[in-house]
Design a protein around this motif. Structure first.
Motif, short mmCIF file in Angstrom:
data_model
loop_
_atom_site.label_atom_id
_atom_site.label_comp_id
_atom_site.label_asym_id
_atom_site.label_seq_id
_atom_site.Cartn_x
_atom_site.Cartn_y
_atom_site.Cartn_z
N THR A 168 0.83 -1.20 0.00
CA THR A 168 0.00 0.00 0.00
C THR A 168 0.87 1.25 0.00
O THR A 168 1.86 1.32 0.72
CB THR A 168 -0.91 0.02 1.25
OG1 THR A 168 -1.76 -1.12 1.22
CG2 THR A 168 -1.74 1.29 1.31
N VAL A 169 0.50 2.23 -0.81
CA VAL A 169 1.14 3.54 -0.80
C VAL A 169 0.07 4.59 -0.51
O VAL A 169 -0.96 4.64 -1.19
CB VAL A 169 1.84 3.86 -2.14
CG1 VAL A 169 2.20 5.34 -2.23
CG2 VAL A 169 3.09 3.01 -2.31
N GLY A 170 0.29 5.39 0.52
CA GLY A 170 -0.66 6.45 0.87
C GLY A 170 -0.34 7.73 0.12
O GLY A 170 0.83 8.08 -0.08
N GLY A 174 3.16 -2.03 -9.14
CA GLY A 174 2.70 -3.12 -8.29
C GLY A 174 2.25 -2.71 -6.91
O GLY A 174 2.09 -3.56 -6.02
N PHE A 175 2.03 -1.41 -6.70
CA PHE A 175 1.55 -0.93 -5.40
C PHE A 175 0.08 -0.56 -5.49
O PHE A 175 -0.46 -0.33 -6.58
CB PHE A 175 2.36 0.29 -4.95
CG PHE A 175 3.78 -0.02 -4.58
CD1 PHE A 175 4.10 -0.39 -3.28
CD2 PHE A 175 4.79 0.06 -5.52
CE1 PHE A 175 5.41 -0.68 -2.94
CE2 PHE A 175 6.11 -0.23 -5.19
CZ PHE A 175 6.41 -0.61 -3.89
N TRP A 176 -0.58 -0.50 -4.33
CA TRP A 176 -1.99 -0.14 -4.26
C TRP A 176 -2.12 1.23 -3.61
O TRP A 176 -1.89 1.39 -2.41
CB TRP A 176 -2.78 -1.18 -3.46
CG TRP A 176 -4.24 -0.86 -3.43
CD1 TRP A 176 -4.96 -0.45 -2.35
CD2 TRP A 176 -5.15 -0.90 -4.52
NE1 TRP A 176 -6.27 -0.23 -2.71
CE2 TRP A 176 -6.41 -0.51 -4.04
CE3 TRP A 176 -5.02 -1.24 -5.88
CZ2 TRP A 176 -7.54 -0.43 -4.86
CZ3 TRP A 176 -6.15 -1.17 -6.69
CH2 TRP A 176 -7.39 -0.77 -6.18
N PRO A 177 -2.48 2.27 -4.38
CA PRO A 177 -2.56 3.62 -3.81
C PRO A 177 -3.86 3.86 -3.06
O PRO A 177 -4.93 3.42 -3.49
CB PRO A 177 -2.49 4.52 -5.06
CG PRO A 177 -3.06 3.68 -6.16
CD PRO A 177 -2.70 2.25 -5.84
N ILE A 178 -3.76 4.55 -1.93
CA ILE A 178 -4.92 4.98 -1.16
C ILE A 178 -4.82 6.49 -0.99
O ILE A 178 -3.80 7.00 -0.52
CB ILE A 178 -4.98 4.30 0.21
CG1 ILE A 178 -5.08 2.78 0.05
CG2 ILE A 178 -6.17 4.81 1.02
CD1 ILE A 178 -5.11 2.03 1.37
N SER A 200 -1.99 3.46 10.44
CA SER A 200 -2.56 2.22 10.97
C SER A 200 -2.63 1.13 9.91
O SER A 200 -2.71 -0.06 10.24
CB SER A 200 -3.96 2.49 11.53
OG SER A 200 -4.90 2.69 10.50
N LEU A 201 -2.59 1.51 8.64
CA LEU A 201 -2.63 0.54 7.54
C LEU A 201 -1.26 -0.04 7.21
O LEU A 201 -1.14 -0.87 6.31
CB LEU A 201 -3.24 1.19 6.29
CG LEU A 201 -4.68 1.68 6.41
CD1 LEU A 201 -5.11 2.39 5.14
CD2 LEU A 201 -5.62 0.53 6.73
N LYS A 202 -0.23 0.43 7.92
CA LYS A 202 1.14 -0.05 7.72
C LYS A 202 1.57 0.04 6.26
O LYS A 202 1.93 -0.96 5.62
CB LYS A 202 1.29 -1.50 8.21
CG LYS A 202 0.93 -1.68 9.68
CD LYS A 202 1.07 -3.13 10.11
CE LYS A 202 0.67 -3.32 11.56
NZ LYS A 202 0.73 -4.74 11.99
N PRO A 203 1.54 1.23 5.68
CA PRO A 203 1.88 1.36 4.26
C PRO A 203 3.35 1.14 4.00
O PRO A 203 4.20 1.31 4.88
CB PRO A 203 1.49 2.81 3.95
CG PRO A 203 1.69 3.52 5.25
CD PRO A 203 1.27 2.54 6.32
N GLU A 254 8.18 7.43 10.91
CA GLU A 254 7.74 6.03 10.99
C GLU A 254 7.51 5.41 9.61
O GLU A 254 7.63 4.20 9.45
CB GLU A 254 6.45 5.94 11.81
CG GLU A 254 6.60 6.37 13.26
CD GLU A 254 7.52 5.45 14.04
OE1 GLU A 254 7.54 4.24 13.74
OE2 GLU A 254 8.22 5.94 14.95
N VAL A 255 7.15 6.22 8.63
CA VAL A 255 6.78 5.71 7.30
C VAL A 255 7.68 6.37 6.25
O VAL A 255 7.85 7.59 6.26
CB VAL A 255 5.30 6.06 6.99
CG1 VAL A 255 4.93 5.59 5.58
CG2 VAL A 255 4.37 5.43 8.02
N PRO A 256 8.29 5.59 5.35
CA PRO A 256 9.07 6.20 4.26
C PRO A 256 8.22 7.22 3.51
O PRO A 256 7.14 6.90 3.02
CB PRO A 256 9.42 5.01 3.37
CG PRO A 256 9.38 3.82 4.29
CD PRO A 256 8.28 4.12 5.27
N THR A 257 8.70 8.46 3.45
CA THR A 257 7.86 9.56 2.98
C THR A 257 8.59 10.45 1.99
O THR A 257 9.72 10.87 2.24
CB THR A 257 7.37 10.42 4.16
OG1 THR A 257 6.57 9.61 5.04
CG2 THR A 257 6.54 11.60 3.69
N ILE A 258 7.91 10.76 0.88
CA ILE A 258 8.35 11.77 -0.06
C ILE A 258 7.31 12.89 -0.04
O ILE A 258 6.11 12.63 -0.11
CB ILE A 258 8.48 11.21 -1.50
CG1 ILE A 258 9.45 10.02 -1.54
CG2 ILE A 258 8.93 12.32 -2.46
CD1 ILE A 258 10.88 10.34 -1.16
#
Length: 341
Positions: free
Chosen positions: A66-68, A94-98, A118-121, A144-148
């Motif tokens: 998942t990618v937020g 191959g990722f699922w964007p939300i 909470s979705l552990k992206p 906490e989350v790899p972020t660009i």
């Protein structure tokens, strides 16, 4: 049995005759299971019309696919277009964007970040509100989350991708000065760092060309740029308070409102005989070519911003470690000449 409702993956595994771990592995990566097993699973999927709960699967995995994506205001066609491109980039990889929208509100931005975490992206692409963000909350999320970060350059995440406002504003100020009266700068209360950078870029460009900067700020805050531009424009035009007949707007949505104000006050917009005002903007908003008259502007490179942001995130996810220093990638704009200026 084809009409039977399957409640979970265990029931599906039993009906398909494939072990639960193999079925789970298939939903993580279809190519990771043997071709014969894959064919049986896919035949059972077609027969029973079963679809797994992707969120439940993600909760049980250390790393999801998942990618937020979080933007300030998804109803803005600029962000809608950027998000559309990022979504396809994620899907192709191959990722699922939300997608989340903050709707211009700090509390909704914080809620979106908490929900997304909470979705552990696998990672996130953020365009923060900017001055209205709870920067500490955004920073904790990015730790906490790899972020660009894209569009709005707040100092969080492993990299920023956005427009080179000093290059793009310099480009259009130079054009407007060469082809007519030097422009004043039409803005509202800034909602993100881009607005401040564009004002500063305008001031520097005017001074470089030997002109006195003329900044006009109209009342209004929030994301209703067209309304603010129209109401402020009607007041300024009616009071003859504009310091120049050439107006460079901080963004295209303000310019669209100002064009509407000119129409209502009987001023013709354009470049040539009979025209009272020249109006230009910034962004090449998807509607800019359809205003009346079509809006002269300087484009943001939507495709480059989307691709570079997504590609940097995929690299970050693959490496599993942040770069030694935060990167900043700025994309140049292009002058788009239309009838309004």
């Amino acid at each position: 049995m084809a009409g039977r409702k399957i409640r979970n993956m265990e029931e599906f595994a039993e009906l398909s005759g494939i072990s639960r771990p193999t079925v789970s592995k298939y939903f993580r990566d279809p190519e990771s299971v043997r071709k014969s097993s894959r064919m049986r699973i896919e035949a059972a999927l077609e027969e029973y019309d079963y679809r797994p709960n992707i969120f439940a699967i993600n909760q049980n995995r250390k790393l999801t696919k998942t990618v937020g994506i979080l933007v300030p205001y998804l109803a803005d066609p600029f962000f809608a277009e950027i998000v559309r491109m990022i979504e396809w980039r994620c899907i192709d990889a191959g990722f699922w964007p939300i997608v989340f929208s903050a709707h211009g509100r700090q509390d909704l931005e914080n809620n979106a970040l908490a929900t997304l975490q909470s979705l552990k992206p696998a990672g996130a692409l953020l365009a923060p509100l900017g001055r209205h963000s709870d920067l500490e909350s955004v920073r904790r999320f990015a730790e906490e989350v790899p972020t660009i970060v894209f569009d709005s350059n707040v100092n969080v995440g492993e990299a920023f991708v956005g427009s080179d406002n000093f290059q793009s504003i310099g480009l259009i100020v130079d054009y407007l000065c060469r082809t007519g009266e030097a422009p004043c700068f039409f803005e509202m209360q800034p909602v993100n760092p881009n607005a401040n950078k564009r004002r500063e870029a305008y001031t520097r460009s005017m001074e470089r060309l030997g002109y006195e900067p003329m900044v006009v700020q109209v009342e209004g805050a929030g994301w209703e740029f067209e309304r603010i531009g129209k109401e402020g424009g009607i007041r300024l035009i009616s009071e003859k308070a504009l310091p120049s007949d050439t107006i460079l707007c901080s963004n295209d949505r303000l310019a669209i409102g100002l064009i509407a104000a000119a129409y209502e006050t009987g001023r013709r917009v354009g470049h040539g005989p009979g025209c009272a005002l020249r109006i230009a903007g910034h962004d090449d908003h998807p509607w800019a070519r359809f205003t009346c008259p079509p809006l002269t502007t300087v484009s943001q490179d939507y495709e480059a911003i989307a691709e570079k942001s997504a590609d940097l995130l995929f690299q970050l996810i693959d490496k599993g470690a942040p770069p030694p220093r935060r990167e900043e990638i700025l994309c140049e704009g292009k002058l788009v000449l239309r009838v309004s200026a």
